[in-house]
Scaffold this motif. Structure first.
Motif, PDB file in Angstrom:
ATOM      1  N   TYR A   1      77.261 132.050  32.708  1.00  0.00           N
ATOM      2  CA  TYR A   1      76.314 131.171  32.036  1.00  0.00           C
ATOM      3  C   TYR A   1      75.659 130.167  32.989  1.00  0.00           C
ATOM      4  CZ  TYR A   1      78.410 133.185  27.860  1.00  0.00           C
ATOM      5  OH  TYR A   1      78.866 134.063  26.912  1.00  0.00           O
TER       6      TYR A   1
ATOM      7  N   THR B   1      72.960 127.621  34.333  1.00  0.00           N
ATOM      8  CA  THR B   1      72.070 126.718  33.603  1.00  0.00           C
ATOM      9  C   THR B   1      70.983 126.073  34.462  1.00  0.00           C
ATOM     10  OG1 THR B   1      73.684 124.947  33.913  1.00  0.00           O
ATOM     11  CG2 THR B   1      73.761 126.136  31.831  1.00  0.00           C
TER      12      THR B   1
ATOM     13  N   ALA C   1      77.409 127.119  35.468  1.00  0.00           N
ATOM     14  CA  ALA C   1      77.943 126.086  34.574  1.00  0.00           C
ATOM     15  C   ALA C   1      79.384 126.308  34.154  1.00  0.00           C
ATOM     16  CB  ALA C   1      77.055 125.973  33.334  1.00  0.00           C
ATOM     17  N   TYR C   2      79.675 127.474  33.597  1.00  0.00           N
ATOM     18  CA  TYR C   2      81.001 127.641  32.995  1.00  0.00           C
ATOM     19  C   TYR C   2      81.981 128.394  33.901  1.00  0.00           C
ATOM     20  CZ  TYR C   2      78.817 125.341  29.178  1.00  0.00           C
ATOM     21  OH  TYR C   2      78.164 124.388  28.436  1.00  0.00           O
TER      22      TYR C   2
ATOM     23  N   HIS D   1      82.198 126.418  36.409  1.00  0.00           N
ATOM     24  CA  HIS D   1      82.511 125.044  36.822  1.00  0.00           C
ATOM     25  C   HIS D   1      82.355 124.840  38.332  1.00  0.00           C
ATOM     26  CE1 HIS D   1      83.955 124.900  32.744  1.00  0.00           C
ATOM     27  NE2 HIS D   1      84.855 125.833  32.996  1.00  0.00           N
TER      28      HIS D   1
ATOM     29  N   ASN E   1      83.861 120.166  35.173  1.00  0.00           N
ATOM     30  CA  ASN E   1      83.900 120.719  33.820  1.00  0.00           C
ATOM     31  C   ASN E   1      82.468 120.846  33.309  1.00  0.00           C
ATOM     32  OD1 ASN E   1      84.484 121.543  31.245  1.00  0.00           O
ATOM     33  ND2 ASN E   1      85.843 119.844  30.750  1.00  0.00           N
ATOM     34  N   ALA E   2      81.877 122.008  33.546  1.00  0.00           N
ATOM     35  CA  ALA E   2      80.495 122.351  33.169  1.00  0.00           C
ATOM     36  C   ALA E   2      79.493 121.782  34.174  1.00  0.00           C
ATOM     37  CB  ALA E   2      80.154 121.902  31.762  1.00  0.00           C
TER      38      ALA E   2
ATOM     39  N   THR F   1      76.096 121.664  35.051  1.00  0.00           N
ATOM     40  CA  THR F   1      74.878 121.990  34.313  1.00  0.00           C
ATOM     41  C   THR F   1      73.591 121.883  35.126  1.00  0.00           C
ATOM     42  OG1 THR F   1      74.830 119.708  33.527  1.00  0.00           O
ATOM     43  CG2 THR F   1      75.857 121.341  32.089  1.00  0.00           C
TER      44      THR F   1
ATOM     45  N   ASP G   1      78.310 117.132  36.845  1.00  0.00           N
ATOM     46  CA  ASP G   1      79.593 117.460  36.210  1.00  0.00           C
ATOM     47  C   ASP G   1      79.516 116.906  34.792  1.00  0.00           C
ATOM     48  OD1 ASP G   1      82.190 117.881  35.445  1.00  0.00           O
ATOM     49  OD2 ASP G   1      83.107 116.826  37.138  1.00  0.00           O
TER      50      ASP G   1
ATOM     51  N   GLU H   1      80.885 117.283  31.594  1.00  0.00           N
ATOM     52  CA  GLU H   1      81.954 116.753  30.746  1.00  0.00           C
ATOM     53  C   GLU H   1      82.705 115.594  31.397  1.00  0.00           C
ATOM     54  OE1 GLU H   1      82.329 117.367  27.728  1.00  0.00           O
ATOM     55  OE2 GLU H   1      81.327 119.287  27.387  1.00  0.00           O
TER      56      GLU H   1
ATOM     57  N   THR I   1      72.881 116.093  32.632  1.00  0.00           N
ATOM     58  CA  THR I   1      72.438 117.482  32.630  1.00  0.00           C
ATOM     59  C   THR I   1      71.605 117.849  33.846  1.00  0.00           C
ATOM     60  OG1 THR I   1      70.597 116.763  31.239  1.00  0.00           O
ATOM     61  CG2 THR I   1      72.484 117.786  30.131  1.00  0.00           C
TER      62      THR I   1
END
Length: 294
Positions: A178, A180, A194-195, A197, A219-220, A222, A235, A237, A262
């Motif tokens: 994923y 982003t 993103a995921y 990380h 954590n994500a 983005t 980062d 999250e 974001t």
């Protein structure tokens, strides 16, 4: 003797200038800018003009450096990470098809599976030979273009001649989960993976060549932004921006004022960060590190 003294003085001045240029700098928090009913996802700048994609309200807005809205462009479907560029890309207004030969704003529409192109208040769409599934970001560099294609776990890259698909689903080098955000530089493609990380770096043949921040407990991840000196990774999250040098070494962690970031954009010693959930822009500036030792 006088000539010798002048030479010594000139040399000393040159050394002094060199030492001054070598003073270390870091990013320091300046202020948080509240945005009125704007939830920014992506940020791009055209000169000093700040543009934000507001996916929650299906629009792109231009704001000044105090957060005041200057104008808005509506009618998008979940606009994401935007970019400005100028290149010979084929576009269509659904009636006619032509070549884009001027600077324009490129807007990936996550909800419409398309790339909108805005210029002179006219809306067109990028002509693609491949289908997209939730495009999350776009980057334009000279006559190249890269699109972070979220659900297919890939980057669709146009190298000036051909379109190639980069990445497959997975966790290994060269694989994505994923993506982003994406940015093209002179010889590389940087991806916010993103995921998984982390950030990831590809060459322009599509080969994965490095991870960024894989050991930083992100954590994500983005958003990603690269300038001539540094790489910035959001980062989401954990409410941080991680700053790396161009060899992928961690230089600095930014946390003050940052909450659910974001995207990030840096130019001319100024760094803007989008706080998505709170509807804010956070401004940092690059300053000399003061040695406080006595």
């Amino acid at each position: 003797m006088k000539q010798f003294i002048y030479i010594i003085a000139a040399a000393a001045a040159m050394i002094s200038c060199t030492e001054k240029a070598a003073v270390p700098q870091d990013w320091q928090y300046e202020k948080t800018i509240s945005l009125d009913d704007i939830n920014p996802i992506g940020i791009a700048m055209d000169g000093n003009d700040i543009f934000l994609s507001d996916g929650d309200h299906n629009r792109v807005v231009k704001v000044d450096d105090n957060g005041r809205m200057m104008f808005e462009m509506e009618g998008f479907e979940r606009p994401m990470h935007i970019d400005f560029g100028e290149a010979d890309f084929q576009i269509t207004d659904k009636v006619t098809t032509s070549m884009l030969k001027e600077r324009a704003l490129f807007v990936p529409e996550y909800g419409r599976d398309s790339i909108a192109v805005m210029r002179d208040n006219k809306l067109d769409y990028l002509v693609l030979k491949d289908s997209l599934d939730a495009p999350a970001a776009i980057s334009v560099y000279e006559n190249e273009i890269a699109i972070a294609d979220f659900y297919p776990n890939r980057v669709l890259f146009y190298n000036g001649t051909d379109w190639i698909s980069i990445g497959t689903e997975g966790k290994e080098l060269g694989q994505l989960y994923y993506p982003t955000d994406v940015q093209i530089t002179e010889d590389k493609i940087f991806v916010a993976d993103a995921y998984n990380h982390r950030g990831q770096v590809f060459d322009k043949t599509g080969k994965g060549i490095a991870f960024i921040g894989a050991d930083q407990k992100i954590n994500a991840a983005t958003g990603v932004f690269v300038n001539e000196n540094e790489i910035f990774l959001t980062d989401f999250e954990n409410g941080r921006i991680l700053v790396f040098d161009l060899e992928y070494n961690l230089k600095q962690i930014l946390e003050t004022g940052i909450d659910k970031p974001t995207d990030v954009y840096a130019q001319d010693g100024v760094l803007y960060i989008t706080n998505y959930r709170k509807g804010e822009l956070v401004k940092y500036t690059l300053k000399d590190i003061i040695d406080e030792k006595v």
